[in-house]
Design a protein around this motif. Structure first.
Motif, PDB file in Angstrom:
ATOM      1  N   ASP A   1       0.817  -1.219   0.000  1.00  0.00           N
ATOM      2  CA  ASP A   1       0.000   0.000   0.000  1.00  0.00           C
ATOM      3  C   ASP A   1       0.852   1.271   0.000  1.00  0.00           C
ATOM      4  O   ASP A   1       0.397   2.333   0.423  1.00  0.00           O
ATOM      5  N   ALA A   2       2.087   1.172  -0.475  1.00  0.00           N
ATOM      6  CA  ALA A   2       3.000   2.323  -0.440  1.00  0.00           C
ATOM      7  C   ALA A   2       2.393   3.531  -1.130  1.00  0.00           C
ATOM      8  O   ALA A   2       1.717   3.416  -2.163  1.00  0.00           O
ATOM      9  N   GLY A   3       2.677   4.701  -0.563  1.00  0.00           N
ATOM     10  CA  GLY A   3       2.185   5.943  -1.129  1.00  0.00           C
ATOM     11  C   GLY A   3       3.282   6.713  -1.838  1.00  0.00           C
ATOM     12  O   GLY A   3       4.431   6.275  -1.945  1.00  0.00           O
ATOM     13  N   LYS A   4       2.921   7.899  -2.304  1.00  0.00           N
ATOM     14  CA  LYS A   4       3.817   8.702  -3.126  1.00  0.00           C
ATOM     15  C   LYS A   4       5.115   9.060  -2.393  1.00  0.00           C
ATOM     16  O   LYS A   4       6.196   9.024  -2.988  1.00  0.00           O
ATOM     17  N   LYS A   5       5.043   9.390  -1.113  1.00  0.00           N
ATOM     18  CA  LYS A   5       6.233   9.810  -0.381  1.00  0.00           C
ATOM     19  C   LYS A   5       7.281   8.702  -0.332  1.00  0.00           C
ATOM     20  O   LYS A   5       8.469   8.949  -0.582  1.00  0.00           O
ATOM     21  N   GLN A   6       6.847   7.482  -0.006  1.00  0.00           N
ATOM     22  CA  GLN A   6       7.785   6.362   0.042  1.00  0.00           C
ATOM     23  C   GLN A   6       8.391   6.090  -1.332  1.00  0.00           C
ATOM     24  O   GLN A   6       9.595   5.846  -1.467  1.00  0.00           O
ATOM     25  N   ILE A   7       7.554   6.151  -2.333  1.00  0.00           N
ATOM     26  CA  ILE A   7       8.010   5.838  -3.687  1.00  0.00           C
ATOM     27  C   ILE A   7       8.970   6.902  -4.197  1.00  0.00           C
ATOM     28  O   ILE A   7      10.004   6.591  -4.808  1.00  0.00           O
ATOM     29  N   ASP A   8       8.663   8.164  -3.954  1.00  0.00           N
ATOM     30  CA  ASP A   8       9.549   9.242  -4.407  1.00  0.00           C
ATOM     31  C   ASP A   8      10.921   9.140  -3.760  1.00  0.00           C
ATOM     32  O   ASP A   8      11.947   9.421  -4.387  1.00  0.00           O
ATOM     33  N   SER A   9      10.955   8.741  -2.495  1.00  0.00           N
ATOM     34  CA  SER A   9      12.235   8.582  -1.803  1.00  0.00           C
ATOM     35  C   SER A   9      13.091   7.516  -2.482  1.00  0.00           C
ATOM     36  O   SER A   9      14.301   7.699  -2.681  1.00  0.00           O
ATOM     37  N   ILE A  10      12.475   6.410  -2.842  1.00  0.00           N
ATOM     38  CA  ILE A  10      13.227   5.338  -3.512  1.00  0.00           C
ATOM     39  C   ILE A  10      13.641   5.771  -4.913  1.00  0.00           C
ATOM     40  O   ILE A  10      14.766   5.510  -5.354  1.00  0.00           O
ATOM     41  N   LYS A  11      12.746   6.438  -5.629  1.00  0.00           N
ATOM     42  CA  LYS A  11      13.076   6.920  -6.980  1.00  0.00           C
ATOM     43  C   LYS A  11      14.338   7.764  -6.967  1.00  0.00           C
ATOM     44  O   LYS A  11      15.222   7.628  -7.823  1.00  0.00           O
ATOM     45  N   GLU A  12      14.428   8.654  -6.011  1.00  0.00           N
ATOM     46  CA  GLU A  12      15.586   9.536  -5.921  1.00  0.00           C
ATOM     47  C   GLU A  12      16.874   8.742  -5.701  1.00  0.00           C
ATOM     48  O   GLU A  12      17.903   9.015  -6.319  1.00  0.00           O
ATOM     49  N   GLN A  13      16.799   7.741  -4.846  1.00  0.00           N
ATOM     50  CA  GLN A  13      17.992   6.950  -4.549  1.00  0.00           C
ATOM     51  C   GLN A  13      18.397   6.047  -5.710  1.00  0.00           C
ATOM     52  O   GLN A  13      19.573   5.721  -5.869  1.00  0.00           O
ATOM     53  N   LEU A  14      17.438   5.642  -6.536  1.00  0.00           N
ATOM     54  CA  LEU A  14      17.749   4.728  -7.644  1.00  0.00           C
ATOM     55  C   LEU A  14      18.662   5.362  -8.683  1.00  0.00           C
ATOM     56  O   LEU A  14      19.276   4.653  -9.486  1.00  0.00           O
ATOM     57  N   GLU A  15      18.759   6.668  -8.681  1.00  0.00           N
ATOM     58  CA  GLU A  15      19.623   7.341  -9.654  1.00  0.00           C
ATOM     59  C   GLU A  15      21.088   6.965  -9.461  1.00  0.00           C
ATOM     60  O   GLU A  15      21.909   7.151 -10.363  1.00  0.00           O
ATOM     61  N   ASN A  16      21.422   6.401  -8.293  1.00  0.00           N
ATOM     62  CA  ASN A  16      22.811   6.045  -8.010  1.00  0.00           C
ATOM     63  C   ASN A  16      23.166   4.621  -8.460  1.00  0.00           C
ATOM     64  O   ASN A  16      24.288   4.164  -8.217  1.00  0.00           O
ATOM     65  N   TYR A  17      22.233   3.932  -9.098  1.00  0.00           N
ATOM     66  CA  TYR A  17      22.454   2.525  -9.451  1.00  0.00           C
ATOM     67  C   TYR A  17      22.260   2.311 -10.944  1.00  0.00           C
ATOM     68  O   TYR A  17      21.473   3.006 -11.602  1.00  0.00           O
ATOM     69  N   ASN A  18      22.990   1.323 -11.468  1.00  0.00           N
ATOM     70  CA  ASN A  18      22.832   1.010 -12.896  1.00  0.00           C
ATOM     71  C   ASN A  18      22.154  -0.339 -13.137  1.00  0.00           C
ATOM     72  O   ASN A  18      22.069  -0.793 -14.264  1.00  0.00           O
ATOM     73  N   LEU A  19      21.680  -0.971 -12.072  1.00  0.00           N
ATOM     74  CA  LEU A  19      20.875  -2.185 -12.215  1.00  0.00           C
ATOM     75  C   LEU A  19      19.866  -2.227 -11.081  1.00  0.00           C
ATOM     76  O   LEU A  19      20.229  -2.062  -9.912  1.00  0.00           O
ATOM     77  N   VAL A  20      18.608  -2.458 -11.431  1.00  0.00           N
ATOM     78  CA  VAL A  20      17.532  -2.544 -10.439  1.00  0.00           C
ATOM     79  C   VAL A  20      16.902  -3.932 -10.537  1.00  0.00           C
ATOM     80  O   VAL A  20      16.535  -4.381 -11.626  1.00  0.00           O
ATOM     81  N   ILE A  21      16.797  -4.590  -9.399  1.00  0.00           N
ATOM     82  CA  ILE A  21      16.170  -5.911  -9.339  1.00  0.00           C
ATOM     83  C   ILE A  21      14.887  -5.784  -8.529  1.00  0.00           C
ATOM     84  O   ILE A  21      14.915  -5.426  -7.346  1.00  0.00           O
ATOM     85  N   LEU A  22      13.766  -6.070  -9.183  1.00  0.00           N
ATOM     86  CA  LEU A  22      12.463  -5.999  -8.532  1.00  0.00           C
ATOM     87  C   LEU A  22      12.015  -7.391  -8.099  1.00  0.00           C
ATOM     88  O   LEU A  22      12.074  -8.345  -8.878  1.00  0.00           O
ATOM     89  N   GLY A  23      11.553  -7.502  -6.869  1.00  0.00           N
ATOM     90  CA  GLY A  23      10.878  -8.711  -6.412  1.00  0.00           C
ATOM     91  C   GLY A  23       9.446  -8.356  -6.092  1.00  0.00           C
ATOM     92  O   GLY A  23       9.194  -7.486  -5.255  1.00  0.00           O
ATOM     93  N   LEU A  24       8.500  -8.989  -6.765  1.00  0.00           N
ATOM     94  CA  LEU A  24       7.086  -8.683  -6.565  1.00  0.00           C
ATOM     95  C   LEU A  24       6.472  -9.757  -5.671  1.00  0.00           C
ATOM     96  O   LEU A  24       6.388 -10.927  -6.041  1.00  0.00           O
ATOM     97  N   HIS A  25       6.030  -9.342  -4.486  1.00  0.00           N
ATOM     98  CA  HIS A  25       5.562 -10.260  -3.455  1.00  0.00           C
ATOM     99  C   HIS A  25       4.176  -9.850  -2.979  1.00  0.00           C
ATOM    100  O   HIS A  25       3.721  -8.742  -3.211  1.00  0.00           O
ATOM    101  N   ASP A  26       3.539 -10.761  -2.261  1.00  0.00           N
ATOM    102  CA  ASP A  26       2.483 -10.362  -1.334  1.00  0.00           C
ATOM    103  C   ASP A  26       2.453 -11.289  -0.122  1.00  0.00           C
ATOM    104  O   ASP A  26       1.735 -11.053   0.829  1.00  0.00           O
ATOM    105  N   HIS A  27       3.290 -12.355  -0.163  1.00  0.00           N
ATOM    106  CA  HIS A  27       3.474 -13.255   0.978  1.00  0.00           C
ATOM    107  C   HIS A  27       2.164 -13.852   1.483  1.00  0.00           C
ATOM    108  O   HIS A  27       2.042 -14.196   2.653  1.00  0.00           O
TER     109      HIS A  27
END
Length: 981
Positions: free
Chosen positions: A450-476
């Motif tokens: 249920d992440a909102g815009k604030k959490q997502i924007d924080s991660i977006k900003e940090q992703l600029e420092n990486y050249n590979l992103v690995i997504l794991g899609l869960h719901d457990h």
């Protein structure tokens, strides 16, 4: 294993022949007992009411207490029921109850359970194999045969005789709420093959297998537990799709078929559920399809059959329709009474009941109930979670993982990657993320569902420092439903990320959810793992880095995005695979308890406060475990990724790989001397001594020099030109707080080495003097700073991110295990800096000592050696060079050493030997003063890493040597190999 495969191939050939002929049926094996003496003897004892009761199985639970137990006992004693269907509970309680119930039953009871994916479907503490949709992706059907065998053994071990599985419904409706992930998929041939393999494995172990849910529950969007689904296909369509797997399984010898609660007008226009339909059961299943085995109803408490019907009456109708066994009868006395009325009214004859009873009794004899013995409770949990069963679970998960898109895998050139992982739908670091970081440094992020815009924007900003992103899609969630509950903000974020060029997506959910995520089909890498479990997360991480390959094929179509059968096959590239001992031909029942016992003994006798042991064979890490505490007085438990001071293991882990590489390049000559590369040593007694002799510890060099003693005055204080309390340009080398070494003191060390006398005799004598010089030699030959060179040429390329010098520059102190309490030089507990006095006076960077690492990263370099210079498809050092450096150099001089590498004693000397008795003469490695050991054996492709801090609190503690813990553990590895073949 070989005989199992031959047996399975025989079944497959038989099944193939049946498919080809499209005629003839293998009769269920138990039917040969229908007129046996034992069956006849039971028939004679039973009254008409009791004969009906033998066709009834009631629901039983092992987690409902004494009141429920008494209810079941009453039904057995008073109604003489024929069997029980067990639901929730645990295996030990279930077995005890079944023993109690059998004790009071005049005719042995049949016990059944829904174990579609193993006992874990119903019972706590037992193995859950992959769901059937995952199995539908597996291309090696022999694995399903082995799974069938193992599930059957576990069902028997828990005291039961029938598995109400497999599901062979063709799931061609993505919205199906009740079958879905329980189906092998949408392709009738694949469903048939998988069902037959699973069935034949189970029936080879004398467990009745029950194909369900006839005539096919795959194309419905209604849950028959809640209402009666209607299927409106034509008879032709049902024959060609829905009933096809049942037909094939009947021809292959299936012993049981479960009938679904469905309304199918083209088969029976009366509107009655299929469970109550004589046209469907008697006319189609028994007559048209020629099924002679046991017909079992689906649970008779489900709304799909009970709506508008009274308990007992509905059971009578099911029996009249042609069912042989009634599951989950809710009113047994009423059911018996109603059936007796039906006999009296001519709706069903006594002969029909007797014929069905003979089949049921024949089944009881086939499963061994004619010679019934109570189920033993002893070691039950160990038996149910046996190593082969655990290994099979790993094999199935690996074989199912499906690569739908691939532009990046397997990942190479780890030294060029800066990796971020995001687990979406997770609140904390996932198992997937834990396994990713076994391969290289990864920064981890989590985004709740249920992440909102604030959490997502924080991660977006940090992703600029990486050249590979690995997504794991869960719901457990417990089950992989075909819906995904992500916030709109999450969906929009993923929609944009999927289209990036540097993204790997691993979906740990039902593959149907792909259709619910916009742009996911554009992800450069898309991995379908089908479900979210510890094993699937481990497997996906290993696939990404090339520890394993991928061979799975999608068993269902996903809208317009992917079709059934899609899947890209790739091979692993030889990075570590993390698995169980059985995967490498080792016996975990020998390996694990022996290592545990030896480590606990060493800790209890205060030989070490703790440690880490890692074992790999054939490139597979099969044991990796941490023990004890950082220190005896500490509360910090050792973790597997903690860093240890490697001490003299540094000798083969730092400059040596560089020297071997330079030797390959023709830049380093084993016949040259130190003075050829360090002119300072010309005109010294070391000039001209060949490196071959020096590296083999046969150069007459002194073992060591106490450099730090040369810094002291007679009163014990330090000389002014060696140490100062504060740092400065002249004193930049930190030895401890308020103790800084002069920048040129390395020259004093070189001078001491140069001026040291030689031993009188040229024989084996271990010496570390050369290793103080090797970093400078490497720098002179490469023109590169030593630390940068070995990191860029080796450690970074290997993904060995913790292997290196000066660990406090990169890691928190609580990840670094302390070593000695130094009371004669630094006067403090050595923690985070190298223990060796000479190495710390070299600024912490020496080839003699100074490296720190966790066991996993150190093992990568050792595996490179074991592979004779190659790792993950990259050649670092030539095979010829590794063989040369790792062989005994001067055996004629009673010298066991290779070039820097240690070797086994030339003759075994008993418990005090430097290696295990079974270590081959080709094996090589090294030990370290702090209590470390690494050893590689090419003959067995065996790698062993032992890390400890035995010098805490003092180096005078030699109990580790006296106990021979390291070599005893090493011998346990060979014992596990000998008993694992």
């Amino acid at each position: 294993m070989f005989s199992k495969k031959i047996f399975f191939l025989g079944f497959i050939m038989l099944a193939s022949g049946l498919f080809a002929q499209q005629s003839g049926t293998v009769e269920p094996e138990f039917l040969k007992f229908t007129n046996s003496k034992w069956v006849d003897s039971i028939m004679k004892k039973l009254s008409p009411d009791e004969r009906v009761a033998q066709l009834i199985m009631v629901a039983a639970y092992s987690n409902r207490g004494e009141e429920h137990r008494q209810e079941i006992l009453k039904l057995i004693e008073e109604q003489k029921i024929g069997g029980l269907v067990f639901f929730q509970g645990d295996p030990v309680s279930q077995a005890k109850l079944m023993n109690d119930y059998q004790l009071v039953s005049e005719v042995p009871l049949l016990g059944a359970i829904d174990a579609e994916w193993g006992l874990g479907m119903r019972l706590d503490g037992t193995i859950s194999y992959p769901f059937q949709m995952s199995l539908g992706a597996v291309q090696n059907d022999s694995l399903l045969y082995e799974m069938g065998q193992e599930v059957a053994r576990q069902v028997k071990r828990s005291g039961l005789h029938i598995n109400l599985a497999p599901v062979v419904d063709v799931n061609n409706n993505p919205g199906n709420p009740v079958i879905n992930f329980r189906s092998f998929g949408e392709d009738r041939e694949n469903v048939s093959r998988k069902g037959i393999a699973y069935m034949q494995g189970m029936q080879s172990e004398y467990i009745l297998t029950t194909a369900k849910h006839f005539p096919g529950h795959g194309d419905t969007d209604t849950d028959s537990h809640l209402a009666l689904p209607q299927i409106n296909h034509s008879r032709q369509r049902l024959d060609s799709i829905e009933m096809y797997p049942f037909r094939q399984m009947i021809r292959a010898g299936i012993g049981g078929v479960m009938v679904a609660h469905l309304d199918i007008p083209s088969l029976d226009s009366s509107g009655v559920p299929s469970t109550l339909s004589k046209k469907i059961i008697s006319d189609i299943l028994k007559d048209s399809l020629d099924f002679r085995g046991i017909v079992i109803t689906d649970a008779m408490n489900m709304k799909g059959v009970t709506k508008g019907k009274e308990p007992g009456v509905v059971d009578e109708e099911a029996l009249v329709a042609g069912n042989d066994l009634l599951e989950f009868t809710e009113d047994v006395p009423r059911a018996i009474s109603e059936v007796r009325k039906a006999v009296k009214n001519g709706l069903i004859s006594q002969q029909q009941i007797d014929n069905r009873l003979r089949k049921v009794l024949a089944l009881k004899q086939w499963v061994g109930l004619d010679k019934y013995e109570p189920t033993s409770i002893e070691n039950m949990m160990q038996d149910l979670n046996n190593p082969q069963a655990v290994y099979l679970n790993h094999q199935l998960a690996e074989a199912s993982v499906t690569l739908l898109n691939n532009e990046l895998l397997p990942l190479r050139r780890l030294d060029t990657l800066k990796v971020a992982s995001i687990s979406v739908g997770a609140e904390k670091q996932t198992e997937f993320q834990d396994y990713l970081e076994l391969y290289t440094e990864v920064s981890h992020f989590q985004l709740p569902a249920d992440a909102g815009k604030k959490q997502i924007d924080s991660i977006k900003e940090q992703l600029e420092n990486y050249n590979l992103v690995i997504l794991g899609l869960h719901d457990h969630s417990k089950f992989p439903r075909n819906t995904i509950q992500y916030s709109e903000e999450n969906r929009e974020f993923l929609k944009s990320v999927f289209q990036q060029k540097n993204v790997i997506t691993a979906l740990f959910k039902n593959p149907y959810t792909i259709n619910d995520l916009e742009n996911i089909e554009d992800s450069p890498v898309l991995i379908a793992s089908y479900q979210d479990s510890q094993i699937t997360e481990e497997v996906a991480a290993q696939l990404i880095f090339g520890g394993i390959g991928a061979s799975g094929k999608l068993p269902v179509s996903i809208g317009q995005k992917f079709r059934a059968g899609d899947g890209i096959s790739i091979d692993g590239i030889g990075r570590f695979q993390y698995t169980v001992p059985e995967a490498a031909g080792m016996n975990s029942e020998i390996l694990v308890p022996q290592i545990d016992s030896l480590m606990q003994d060493a800790i209890s006798q205060k030989a070490i406060p703790g440690g880490v042991v890692l074992v790999a064979r054939n490139g597979k890490v099969v044991f990796h475990k941490a023990y004890g505490l950082h220190s005896y007085s500490d509360t910090i438990h050792v973790e597997k990724d903690d860093l240890y001071d490697l001490a003299s293991v540094t000798k083969i882990s730092s400059a040596l790989p560089a020297v071997m590489q330079l030797y390959d390049q023709g830049k380093f000559d084993l016949q040259a001397g130190i003075d050829d590369y360090l002119p300072y040593f010309k005109n010294s007694n070391k000039a001209g001594v060949p490196f071959r002799q020096i590296l083999a510890h046969q150069a007459r060099f002194k073992p060591w020099i106490p450099y730090w003693q040369n810094t002291l005055r007679k009163n014990g204080s330090f000389k002014w030109n060696t140490f100062q309390k504060d740092s400065s340009a002249r004193f930049p080398i930190k030895v401890k707080e308020e103790l800084w070494l002069h920048k040129n003191y390395k020259h004093q060390i070189f001078k001491a080495i140069k001026q040291s006398p030689l031993e009188k005799e040229a024989k084996y004598k271990y010496s570390g003097l050369l290793f103080y010089l090797l970093p400078s030699i490497v720098e002179n030959l490469t023109g590169d700073e030593f630390r940068h060179y070995i990191r860029s040429e080796f450690y970074d390329r290997l993904g060995a991110t913790t292997l290196g010098y000066e660990p406090m520059e990169r890691f928190q102190l609580d990840r670094i295990v302390p070593t000695e309490s130094d009371f004669f030089f630094r006067h403090q507990v050595i923690h985070g800096r190298v223990h060796d006095e000479g190495a710390i006076m070299m600024g912490g960077v020496s080839a003699n000592a100074g490296l720190f690492s966790n066991a996993n990263d150190l093992a990568k370099l050792m595996q490179l050696y074991l592979n004779m210079g190659e790792y993950a498809g990259e050649r670092f050092i030539s095979e010829e060079t590794l063989k040369e450096f790792s062989k005994v150099q001067f055996p004629e001089n009673d010298n066991r050493r290779g070039l820097a590498f240690d070797k086994p004693n030339l003759e075994y000397i008993g418990e005090d030997n430097n290696t295990a008795k079974d270590a081959s003469s080709d094996s090589f490695g090294h030990t370290g003063f702090t209590g470390t050991m690494v050893w590689m054996d090419p003959q067995e492709q065996l790698l062993y890493v032992f890390l400890s801090n035995r010098v805490l609190p003092t180096r005078e503690n030699t109990r580790l040597y006296r106990l021979n813990t390291r070599t005893k553990i090493q011998q346990a590895l060979y014992d596990a190999i000998k008993t694992g073949k």
